[in-house]
Write an enzyme that holds these catalytic residues in place. Structure first.
Site, PDB file in Angstrom:
ATOM      1  CG  ASP A 249      -1.931   1.219   1.364  1.00  0.00           C
ATOM      2  OD1 ASP A 249      -1.474   2.114   0.634  1.00  0.00           O
ATOM      3  OD2 ASP A 249      -2.602   1.010   2.329  1.00  0.00           O
TER       4      ASP A 249
ATOM      5  CG  ASN B 174      -8.978  12.718 -11.375  1.00  0.00           C
ATOM      6  OD1 ASN B 174      -8.840  14.105 -10.994  1.00  0.00           O
ATOM      7  ND2 ASN B 174      -9.616  12.014 -10.537  1.00  0.00           N
TER       8      ASN B 174
ATOM      9  CB  SER C 295      -1.875   4.784 -17.097  1.00  0.00           C
ATOM     10  OG  SER C 295      -1.928   6.487 -16.926  1.00  0.00           O
ATOM     11  CB  THR C 296      -1.572  -0.405 -14.665  1.00  0.00           C
ATOM     12  OG1 THR C 296      -1.269  -0.067 -13.428  1.00  0.00           O
ATOM     13  CG2 THR C 296      -0.181  -0.058 -15.519  1.00  0.00           C
ATOM     14  N   GLY C 297      -4.675   0.985 -13.811  1.00  0.00           N
ATOM     15  CA  GLY C 297      -5.928   0.312 -13.123  1.00  0.00           C
ATOM     16  C   GLY C 297      -7.027   0.707 -13.992  1.00  0.00           C
TER      17      GLY C 297
ATOM     18  N   GLY D  81      -9.226   4.395  -7.019  1.00  0.00           N
ATOM     19  CA  GLY D  81      -7.918   3.676  -6.886  1.00  0.00           C
ATOM     20  C   GLY D  81      -6.840   4.184  -5.902  1.00  0.00           C
ATOM     21  CB  VAL D  82      -2.942   4.591  -6.176  1.00  0.00           C
ATOM     22  CG1 VAL D  82      -2.938   5.391  -7.506  1.00  0.00           C
ATOM     23  CG2 VAL D  82      -2.032   4.696  -5.389  1.00  0.00           C
ATOM     24  CG  ASP D  83      -6.599  10.460  -7.479  1.00  0.00           C
ATOM     25  OD1 ASP D  83      -5.932  11.188  -6.663  1.00  0.00           O
ATOM     26  OD2 ASP D  83      -7.336  11.011  -8.230  1.00  0.00           O
TER      27      ASP D  83
END
Length: 169
Positions: free
Chosen positions: A9, A23, A120-122, A31-33
């Site tokens: 994490d 974004n 960008s992978t999510g 997600g991570v954001d």
């Protein structure tokens, strides 16, 4: 420069800076954001609102820096990666630029330990292996060499890809 990969994490990583897969609005998301905004508290959002009011958000392929609020880091670098459109809209170049801009900000702020998520992978669906190759190559080729770069993977598949690329187990 030491480059490592961990499965975990990113909001728990002790580093000078962690990178947020943000974004363009900079106002948090999924997600991570969302995880970074929740864990870091209101101070991060307040800093993002100031940036947004000043420059209108953050363009794809760019990055901005804020304080880290309640996170165990000094800074959060918010990088906006591209949404995958089958590679026909300059996605590789935009992702490379996002990683590069993070390192530019790290150099400007004297950051020696920086932790990156898989940008960008999510929900943006960038292919994981291609994104990892771009991330690792950008870090290795960038002029700024922090003492330590940590790639923090949230899922086992990404972790295995980075382990293979970095030659670690």
């Amino acid at each position: 420069m030491e480059i490592s990969v961990i499965l975990g994490d990113i909001t728990k990583i002790k580093a000078d800076a962690i990178v947020n897969a943000a974004n363009t609005s900079l106002l948090g998301g999924g997600g991570v954001d969302g995880a970074i905004h929740r864990a870091g508290g209101k101070a991060i959002l307040d800093d993002c609102v100031k940036i947004r009011n000043k420059q209108g958000g953050c363009a794809v392929g760019e990055a901005v820096i804020t304080g880290a609020g309640e996170l165990p880091a000094q800074y959060v670098i918010h990088a906006v990666g591209p949404v995958w459109k089958n590679g026909r809209s300059q996605e590789p170049e935009l992702l490379q630029r996002a990683y590069s801009r993070c390192l530019d900000l790290a150099a400007t702020h004297g950051i020696q330990v920086i932790a990156f998520p898989c940008i960008s992978t999510g929900i943006y669906r960038f292919p994981k292996k291609e994104a990892a190759i771009i991330a690792v190559n950008t870090v290795r080729q960038h002029a700024y060499k922090p003492a330590r770069v940590i790639f923090v993977c949230f899922d086992q598949e990404s972790y295995a890809i980075y382990q293979a690329l970095l030659g670690v187990q």
